[in-house]
Design a protein around this motif. Sequence first.
Motif, PDB file in Angstrom:
ATOM      1  N   MET A   1       6.392  31.186  53.748  1.00 49.16           N
ATOM      2  CA  MET A   1       4.867  32.742  53.320  1.00 49.16           C
ATOM      3  C   MET A   1       5.518  34.256  52.853  1.00 49.16           C
ATOM      4  SD  MET A   1       2.475  31.104  54.965  1.00 49.16           S
ATOM      5  CE  MET A   1       3.026  29.530  54.207  1.00 49.16           C
ATOM      6  N   PHE A   2       4.383  34.134  52.126  1.00 48.63           N
ATOM      7  CA  PHE A   2       4.613  35.345  50.855  1.00 48.63           C
ATOM      8  C   PHE A   2       3.553  36.881  51.820  1.00 48.63           C
ATOM      9  CE2 PHE A   2       3.913  38.451  48.131  1.00 48.63           C
ATOM     10  CZ  PHE A   2       4.686  39.182  47.807  1.00 48.63           C
ATOM     11  N   ALA A   3       3.980  37.995  52.856  1.00 50.69           N
ATOM     12  CA  ALA A   3       3.776  38.991  53.628  1.00 50.69           C
ATOM     13  C   ALA A   3       3.877  40.241  52.133  1.00 50.69           C
ATOM     14  CB  ALA A   3       4.023  38.703  54.410  1.00 50.69           C
ATOM     15  N   ILE A   4       2.289  40.949  52.371  1.00 52.19           N
ATOM     16  CA  ILE A   4       1.737  41.633  51.923  1.00 52.19           C
ATOM     17  C   ILE A   4       1.789  42.906  52.803  1.00 52.19           C
ATOM     18  CG2 ILE A   4       0.876  43.140  50.010  1.00 52.19           C
ATOM     19  CD1 ILE A   4       0.140  40.533  48.333  1.00 52.19           C
ATOM     20  N   ALA A   5       2.182  43.900  53.039  1.00 55.44           N
ATOM     21  CA  ALA A   5       1.544  45.007  53.602  1.00 55.44           C
ATOM     22  C   ALA A   5       1.670  46.251  53.497  1.00 55.44           C
ATOM     23  CB  ALA A   5       3.312  45.201  54.455  1.00 55.44           C
ATOM     24  N   ILE A   6       0.133  47.290  53.979  1.00 59.63           N
ATOM     25  CA  ILE A   6      -0.420  47.934  53.287  1.00 59.63           C
ATOM     26  C   ILE A   6      -0.511  48.716  54.045  1.00 59.63           C
ATOM     27  CG2 ILE A   6      -2.001  48.809  52.217  1.00 59.63           C
ATOM     28  CD1 ILE A   6      -2.971  45.704  51.162  1.00 59.63           C
ATOM     29  N   ASP A   7       0.219  50.327  53.788  1.00 59.42           N
ATOM     30  CA  ASP A   7      -0.336  51.170  54.805  1.00 59.42           C
ATOM     31  C   ASP A   7      -0.633  52.430  54.545  1.00 59.42           C
ATOM     32  OD1 ASP A   7       1.634  50.498  57.578  1.00 59.42           O
ATOM     33  OD2 ASP A   7       3.040  50.515  56.294  1.00 59.42           O
ATOM     34  N   GLY A   8      -0.837  53.237  55.177  1.00 55.93           N
ATOM     35  CA  GLY A   8      -1.216  54.255  54.336  1.00 55.93           C
ATOM     36  C   GLY A   8      -2.650  55.400  55.331  1.00 55.93           C
ATOM     37  N   PRO A   9      -3.157  56.481  55.214  1.00 51.25           N
ATOM     38  CA  PRO A   9      -3.311  57.126  55.721  1.00 51.25           C
ATOM     39  C   PRO A   9      -5.280  56.749  55.719  1.00 51.25           C
ATOM     40  CG  PRO A   9      -3.125  58.156  53.433  1.00 51.25           C
ATOM     41  CD  PRO A   9      -2.768  57.204  53.695  1.00 51.25           C
ATOM     42  N   ALA A  10      -5.986  57.363  56.527  1.00 50.83           N
ATOM     43  CA  ALA A  10      -7.186  56.972  57.096  1.00 50.83           C
ATOM     44  C   ALA A  10      -8.510  57.039  55.691  1.00 50.83           C
ATOM     45  CB  ALA A  10      -8.137  57.700  58.207  1.00 50.83           C
ATOM     46  N   GLY A  11      -9.023  56.191  55.248  1.00 52.67           N
ATOM     47  CA  GLY A  11      -9.621  56.565  54.075  1.00 52.67           C
ATOM     48  C   GLY A  11      -8.953  56.097  52.466  1.00 52.67           C
ATOM     49  N   ALA A  12      -8.113  55.837  52.242  1.00 57.20           N
ATOM     50  CA  ALA A  12      -7.246  55.348  51.157  1.00 57.20           C
ATOM     51  C   ALA A  12      -8.054  54.211  50.811  1.00 57.20           C
ATOM     52  CB  ALA A  12      -6.054  55.199  52.001  1.00 57.20           C
ATOM     53  N   GLY A  13      -8.678  53.132  51.187  1.00 58.62           N
ATOM     54  CA  GLY A  13      -9.579  52.284  51.036  1.00 58.62           C
ATOM     55  C   GLY A  13      -8.203  51.031  51.038  1.00 58.62           C
TER      56      GLY A  13
ATOM     57  N   VAL B   1      -0.424  36.216  53.938  1.00 61.63           N
ATOM     58  CA  VAL B   1      -1.060  37.707  54.436  1.00 61.63           C
ATOM     59  C   VAL B   1      -1.034  38.721  53.329  1.00 61.63           C
ATOM     60  CG1 VAL B   1      -1.133  36.232  56.442  1.00 61.63           C
ATOM     61  CG2 VAL B   1       0.573  37.732  55.893  1.00 61.63           C
ATOM     62  N   VAL B   2      -2.433  39.029  53.308  1.00 62.21           N
ATOM     63  CA  VAL B   2      -2.177  40.545  52.743  1.00 62.21           C
ATOM     64  C   VAL B   2      -2.998  41.125  54.451  1.00 62.21           C
ATOM     65  CG1 VAL B   2      -4.022  42.551  51.451  1.00 62.21           C
ATOM     66  CG2 VAL B   2      -2.792  39.943  50.502  1.00 62.21           C
ATOM     67  N   MET B   3      -2.178  42.087  54.883  1.00 60.98           N
ATOM     68  CA  MET B   3      -2.095  42.921  56.140  1.00 60.98           C
ATOM     69  C   MET B   3      -2.054  44.360  55.995  1.00 60.98           C
ATOM     70  SD  MET B   3      -0.002  42.580  60.075  1.00 60.98           S
ATOM     71  CE  MET B   3      -0.611  40.832  59.898  1.00 60.98           C
TER      72      MET B   3
ATOM     73  N   LEU C   1       5.460  43.852  60.308  1.00 56.84           N
ATOM     74  CA  LEU C   1       6.094  43.443  59.343  1.00 56.84           C
ATOM     75  C   LEU C   1       7.516  43.322  58.134  1.00 56.84           C
ATOM     76  CD1 LEU C   1       2.972  41.528  57.488  1.00 56.84           C
ATOM     77  CD2 LEU C   1       3.943  40.576  59.861  1.00 56.84           C
ATOM     78  N   PRO C   2       8.207  44.285  59.179  1.00 52.31           N
ATOM     79  CA  PRO C   2       9.815  44.593  58.152  1.00 52.31           C
ATOM     80  C   PRO C   2       9.901  43.774  57.746  1.00 52.31           C
ATOM     81  CG  PRO C   2      10.101  43.658  60.255  1.00 52.31           C
ATOM     82  CD  PRO C   2       8.735  43.673  60.722  1.00 52.31           C
ATOM     83  N   GLY C   3       9.542  42.300  57.767  1.00 54.12           N
ATOM     84  CA  GLY C   3      10.112  41.531  55.893  1.00 54.12           C
ATOM     85  C   GLY C   3       9.014  41.520  55.002  1.00 54.12           C
ATOM     86  N   ALA C   4       8.147  41.250  55.280  1.00 55.64           N
ATOM     87  CA  ALA C   4       7.367  41.601  54.379  1.00 55.64           C
ATOM     88  C   ALA C   4       7.729  41.701  52.740  1.00 55.64           C
ATOM     89  CB  ALA C   4       5.925  42.103  53.862  1.00 55.64           C
TER      90      ALA C   4
ATOM     91  N   MET D   1       5.938  37.581  43.454  1.00 56.59           N
ATOM     92  CA  MET D   1       6.232  35.955  44.011  1.00 56.59           C
ATOM     93  C   MET D   1       7.126  35.108  43.003  1.00 56.59           C
ATOM     94  SD  MET D   1       2.489  34.786  45.451  1.00 56.59           S
ATOM     95  CE  MET D   1       1.722  36.300  44.518  1.00 56.59           C
ATOM     96  N   GLU D   2       6.691  35.978  41.494  1.00 52.29           N
ATOM     97  CA  GLU D   2       7.557  34.879  40.735  1.00 52.29           C
ATOM     98  C   GLU D   2       8.833  35.367  40.837  1.00 52.29           C
ATOM     99  OE1 GLU D   2       6.132  36.474  37.254  1.00 52.29           O
ATOM    100  OE2 GLU D   2       4.271  35.579  37.001  1.00 52.29           O
TER     101      GLU D   2
END
Length: 226
Positions: free
Chosen positions: A1-13, A123-125, A135-138, A218-219
């Motif tokens: 499985m491949f995981a993408i973790a997205i963090d950031g402040p409120a309202g960043a989209g 996933v994209v989370m 997901l520290p291993g993303a 991924m490549e």
Amino acid sequence: MFAIAIDGPAGAGKSSVAKAAAKELGFTYVDTGAIYRTIALYMLENGVDIEDPAAVTKALPGVEVSLEYGESGQRTLLGGRDVSGEIRTQKVSMATSKWVAHIPEVRAFLVEVQRELAKKHNVVMDGRDIGTVILPGAQLKVFLTASAEERARRRTLQLEEAGEQADFREVLREVVQRDRQDSAQLDLRPEDGVILDTTGLSFRQVVQELTSMARGRMENKAGGSE
């Protein structure tokens, strides 16, 4: 499985970008913020004092939150009821960011729910502490950000499109306030993450940048497994 973790402040989209990127990549999109909002909604509907962490913690066993996926994307359910729209109101947003999301017991309650999804799907989370705690291993960790003014403009437009009255100056004040409240989380951006500042970029440009990074990772992963 491949995981993408997205963090950031409120309202960043984070949510809209993550959702579009997941669709383009053929991944499952997981809006963790929706899960936190659902807990806040439950507390508000059941008269639980959200300013009392002990009361919220005591009420957690009664929360039945789940996610469903279909052609229209993620649906958030509370006790089997679709609350995808209800959790997007300003009242629920503030209850979530100001109180509920900061309660350690709430965060612990939801960690396994989120991790299980990443074990079963690519996933994209997006949400809070995704790359550091959930997901520290993303394979790809992105810290999505933008100026406070840009985020307030986007949030004002989002509220207006949802039929709610919104004043830019008031929304900007709330964005700055949320940044102060979330400062501890924002300082925990993944050390191995990529900072993507979206100020001045179009939505499409941001999605393209994210999917390009994902495909590159991924490549590399595929090449390393040969």
